[in-house]
Design a protein around this motif. Structure first.
Motif, mmCIF file in Angstrom:
data_model
loop_
_atom_site.group_PDB
_atom_site.id
_atom_site.type_symbol
_atom_site.label_atom_id
_atom_site.label_comp_id
_atom_site.label_asym_id
_atom_site.label_seq_id
_atom_site.Cartn_x
_atom_site.Cartn_y
_atom_site.Cartn_z
ATOM 1 N N ARG A 1 0.830 -1.215 0.000
ATOM 2 C CA ARG A 1 0.000 0.000 0.000
ATOM 3 C C ARG A 1 0.862 1.261 0.000
ATOM 4 N NH1 ARG A 1 -3.128 -2.396 4.403
ATOM 5 N NH2 ARG A 1 -4.935 -3.507 3.574
ATOM 6 N N ALA A 2 2.062 1.153 0.561
ATOM 7 C CA ALA A 2 2.948 2.321 0.633
ATOM 8 C C ALA A 2 3.584 2.652 -0.717
ATOM 9 C CB ALA A 2 4.039 2.084 1.674
ATOM 10 N N LEU A 3 3.503 1.731 -1.689
ATOM 11 C CA LEU A 3 4.074 1.991 -3.002
ATOM 12 C C LEU A 3 3.191 2.966 -3.770
ATOM 13 C CD1 LEU A 3 5.119 -1.634 -4.070
ATOM 14 C CD2 LEU A 3 6.573 0.155 -3.110
ATOM 15 N N GLY A 4 3.830 3.959 -4.353
ATOM 16 C CA GLY A 4 3.096 4.946 -5.132
ATOM 17 C C GLY A 4 2.976 4.542 -6.592
ATOM 18 N N ARG A 5 2.343 5.399 -7.363
ATOM 19 C CA ARG A 5 2.149 5.128 -8.788
ATOM 20 C C ARG A 5 3.485 4.956 -9.504
ATOM 21 N NH1 ARG A 5 -1.356 8.971 -12.958
ATOM 22 N NH2 ARG A 5 -1.052 7.671 -14.827
ATOM 23 N N ALA A 6 4.446 5.802 -9.179
ATOM 24 C CA ALA A 6 5.763 5.706 -9.822
ATOM 25 C C ALA A 6 6.447 4.386 -9.471
ATOM 26 C CB ALA A 6 6.637 6.882 -9.393
ATOM 27 N N ASP A 7 6.254 3.904 -8.229
ATOM 28 C CA ASP A 7 6.853 2.627 -7.824
ATOM 29 C C ASP A 7 6.250 1.467 -8.611
ATOM 30 O OD1 ASP A 7 8.431 3.895 -5.850
ATOM 31 O OD2 ASP A 7 6.759 3.860 -4.444
ATOM 32 N N TRP A 8 4.927 1.463 -8.765
ATOM 33 C CA TRP A 8 4.281 0.387 -9.525
ATOM 34 C C TRP A 8 4.677 0.438 -11.000
ATOM 35 C CZ3 TRP A 8 2.439 -3.759 -7.468
ATOM 36 C CH2 TRP A 8 1.922 -3.754 -6.170
ATOM 37 N N LEU A 9 4.837 1.643 -11.518
ATOM 38 C CA LEU A 9 5.288 1.758 -12.906
ATOM 39 C C LEU A 9 6.699 1.204 -13.057
ATOM 40 C CD1 LEU A 9 4.844 2.752 -15.793
ATOM 41 C CD2 LEU A 9 5.674 5.009 -15.077
ATOM 42 N N GLU A 10 7.550 1.478 -12.067
ATOM 43 C CA GLU A 10 8.910 0.938 -12.105
ATOM 44 C C GLU A 10 8.896 -0.586 -12.002
ATOM 45 O OE1 GLU A 10 13.106 1.350 -12.403
ATOM 46 O OE2 GLU A 10 11.436 2.692 -12.826
ATOM 47 N N ALA A 11 8.042 -1.131 -11.129
ATOM 48 C CA ALA A 11 7.914 -2.585 -11.009
ATOM 49 C C ALA A 11 7.445 -3.196 -12.324
ATOM 50 C CB ALA A 11 6.953 -2.938 -9.881
ATOM 51 N N PHE A 12 6.521 -2.512 -13.008
ATOM 52 C CA PHE A 12 6.033 -3.010 -14.293
ATOM 53 C C PHE A 12 7.158 -3.044 -15.325
ATOM 54 C CE2 PHE A 12 4.301 -2.309 -18.523
ATOM 55 C CZ PHE A 12 3.338 -3.302 -18.605
ATOM 56 N N LYS A 13 7.929 -1.964 -15.396
ATOM 57 C CA LYS A 13 9.023 -1.920 -16.371
ATOM 58 C C LYS A 13 10.077 -2.976 -16.068
ATOM 59 C CE LYS A 13 9.734 2.541 -15.853
ATOM 60 N NZ LYS A 13 10.288 3.913 -16.040
ATOM 61 N N LEU A 14 10.418 -3.140 -14.789
ATOM 62 C CA LEU A 14 11.404 -4.146 -14.413
ATOM 63 C C LEU A 14 10.924 -5.543 -14.773
ATOM 64 C CD1 LEU A 14 12.483 -2.720 -10.944
ATOM 65 C CD2 LEU A 14 13.971 -2.988 -12.934
ATOM 66 N N SER A 15 9.657 -5.845 -14.500
ATOM 67 C CA SER A 15 9.127 -7.170 -14.797
ATOM 68 C C SER A 15 9.003 -7.409 -16.296
ATOM 69 C CB SER A 15 7.767 -7.358 -14.121
ATOM 70 O OG SER A 15 7.904 -7.423 -12.722
ATOM 71 N N ALA A 16 8.557 -6.384 -17.026
ATOM 72 C CA ALA A 16 8.371 -6.542 -18.464
ATOM 73 C C ALA A 16 9.696 -6.813 -19.168
ATOM 74 C CB ALA A 16 7.708 -5.290 -19.046
ATOM 75 N N ILE A 17 10.736 -6.055 -18.807
ATOM 76 C CA ILE A 17 12.022 -6.179 -19.501
ATOM 77 C C ILE A 17 12.901 -7.257 -18.875
ATOM 78 C CG2 ILE A 17 14.152 -4.956 -20.114
ATOM 79 C CD1 ILE A 17 12.486 -2.392 -20.242
ATOM 80 N N GLY A 18 13.055 -7.204 -17.538
ATOM 81 C CA GLY A 18 13.981 -8.116 -16.869
ATOM 82 C C GLY A 18 13.424 -9.493 -16.632
ATOM 83 N N ASN A 19 12.110 -9.649 -16.684
ATOM 84 C CA ASN A 19 11.510 -10.963 -16.489
ATOM 85 C C ASN A 19 10.929 -11.505 -17.795
ATOM 86 O OD1 ASN A 19 12.089 -11.148 -13.727
ATOM 87 N ND2 ASN A 19 10.230 -10.088 -13.149
ATOM 88 N N PHE A 20 9.849 -10.864 -18.270
ATOM 89 C CA PHE A 20 9.089 -11.455 -19.366
ATOM 90 C C PHE A 20 9.880 -11.473 -20.675
ATOM 91 C CE2 PHE A 20 5.553 -12.465 -22.048
ATOM 92 C CZ PHE A 20 4.688 -13.164 -21.220
ATOM 93 N N ILE A 21 10.346 -10.294 -21.115
ATOM 94 C CA ILE A 21 11.049 -10.242 -22.400
ATOM 95 C C ILE A 21 12.372 -11.014 -22.316
ATOM 96 C CG2 ILE A 21 12.129 -8.707 -24.095
ATOM 97 C CD1 ILE A 21 10.072 -6.584 -23.362
ATOM 98 N N TYR A 22 13.068 -10.893 -21.181
ATOM 99 C CA TYR A 22 14.328 -11.631 -21.019
ATOM 100 C C TYR A 22 14.105 -13.125 -21.182
ATOM 101 C CZ TYR A 22 17.956 -14.145 -18.449
ATOM 102 O OH TYR A 22 18.917 -15.055 -18.078
ATOM 103 N N TYR A 23 13.097 -13.685 -20.474
ATOM 104 C CA TYR A 23 12.921 -15.137 -20.524
ATOM 105 C C TYR A 23 12.349 -15.575 -21.862
ATOM 106 C CZ TYR A 23 12.129 -19.877 -18.999
ATOM 107 O OH TYR A 23 12.188 -21.250 -18.880
#
Length: 319
Positions: free
Chosen positions: A57-79
């Motif tokens: 809950r303490a994560l802001g909009r910018a934090d969730w956007l950063e989590a999305f970018k990290l997961s999209a590039i470092g997780n999904f596209i990488y694998y």
């Protein structure tokens, strides 16, 4: 320092599993493997999110956007790229390319983050990088010789695999440096909650990937073989079990261990500790093949470990 190294070692042991999954399920295309892995990761993250609901809950909009970018590039596209590379070029060639990550990340972070983490003197860093590079070359020498003897028809698939592996390297050079930026800037936040946040945002990505695969099949632009049965393919229990294991151990627990290491160690040293992933992947591949490593492989392992130990002895100098 010692705890950070142990966490990085654990992450490498768990991440090595992702290299053998495409070899254990060769009839499943890379898109199905990536979607299955991160669907499992997202589902695992749902109950874990209850444990960390206050942190999330303490994560802001910018934090969730950063989590999305990290997961999209470092997780999904990488694998996606890694699995496709392994299925096109076999295990050895992508391992050679991905094995350059410790060197690539160390150089990138030493250039980019020296003001924050201190600069590792290049002259003292070069022997470590040379040992790691030599170790990777030794470990893969036999495999590369086999690839050189391949037919001309197979070389196109090998070239495609090499190109996809290079894209995977680019993704995973960006990911640990950017992930460390967030963790170091939010030292009061829980690394476990941050790993869970990255897992949560992979869930809609995986569902979208499954929907896209089904849509392309219906439109007559199939990504799958004609006899491939959606949604779980020809070996549903093997597929579900392996995806669940990879999603739990390699994705969530591996990311958690890596986050713990990233908060404790300079980015340059963390980058070199990715060598544990390469060692683990090679060990699992030999077990899967039922073969013992050759003398040259063992020599390469010694060089890799020596390079890591050398790097850990270097202390960064503040700017």
């Amino acid at each position: 320092m010692f705890a950070g190294v142990l966490f990085a070692l654990a992450a490498g042991l768990l991440w090595g599993l992702v290299f053998v999954a495409p070899l254990m399920l060769p009839e499943y295309p890379a898109a199905m493997l990536a979607a299955g892995r991160y669907l499992a990761f997202g589902l695992i993250a749902l109950p874990l999110a209850l444990m960390d609901r206050r942190e999330l809950r303490a994560l802001g909009r910018a934090d969730w956007l950063e989590a999305f970018k990290l997961s999209a590039i470092g997780n999904f596209i990488y694998y996606l790229c890694l699995a496709a590379a392994i299925q096109r070029a076999g295990g050895p060639l992508p391992t050679v390319v991905i094995g350059t990550l410790p060197v690539v990340i160390a150089i990138s972070s030493n250039i980019r983050d020296h003001a924050r983490d201190g600069r590792l003197p290049w002259l003292r860093l070069l022997p470590s990088l040379a040992l790691i590079a030599a170790g990777i070359a030794c470990v893969n020498q036999v495999e590369l010789a086999a690839l050189a003897g391949s037919s001309a028809g197979d070389m196109r698939r090998y070239a495609q695999g090499a190109g996809l592996a290079v894209v995977a390297v680019a993704c995973w050079t960006w990911y640990p440096i950017r992930n460390a930026d967030w963790l170091r800037a939010h030292a009061e936040r829980s690394p476990r909650a941050w790993a869970t946040a990255q897992g949560l945002v992979t869930l809609p990505m995986a569902l979208l990937a499954f929907a896209l695969i089904a849509l392309l099949q219906a439109m007559g632009l199939p990504l799958l073989e004609s006899d491939f049965t959606l949604p779980l393919g020809p070996r549903p229990w093997a597929y579900m079990g392996l995806m669940l294991a990879v999603g739990l151990f390699a994705s969530w627990i591996g990311t958690l261990c890596w986050n713990e290491a990233s908060q404790r160690l300079p980015t340059t040293l963390v980058g070199q500790l990715i060598v544990f992933e390469t060692l683990s992947a090679l060990a699992y591949a030999f077990v899967l093949r039922g073969q013992a490593p050759q003398a040259l492989t063992l020599a390469g392992i010694v060089l890799l470990v020596a390079g890591v130990i050398w790097a850990l002895r270097i202390r960064p100098s503040r700017a």
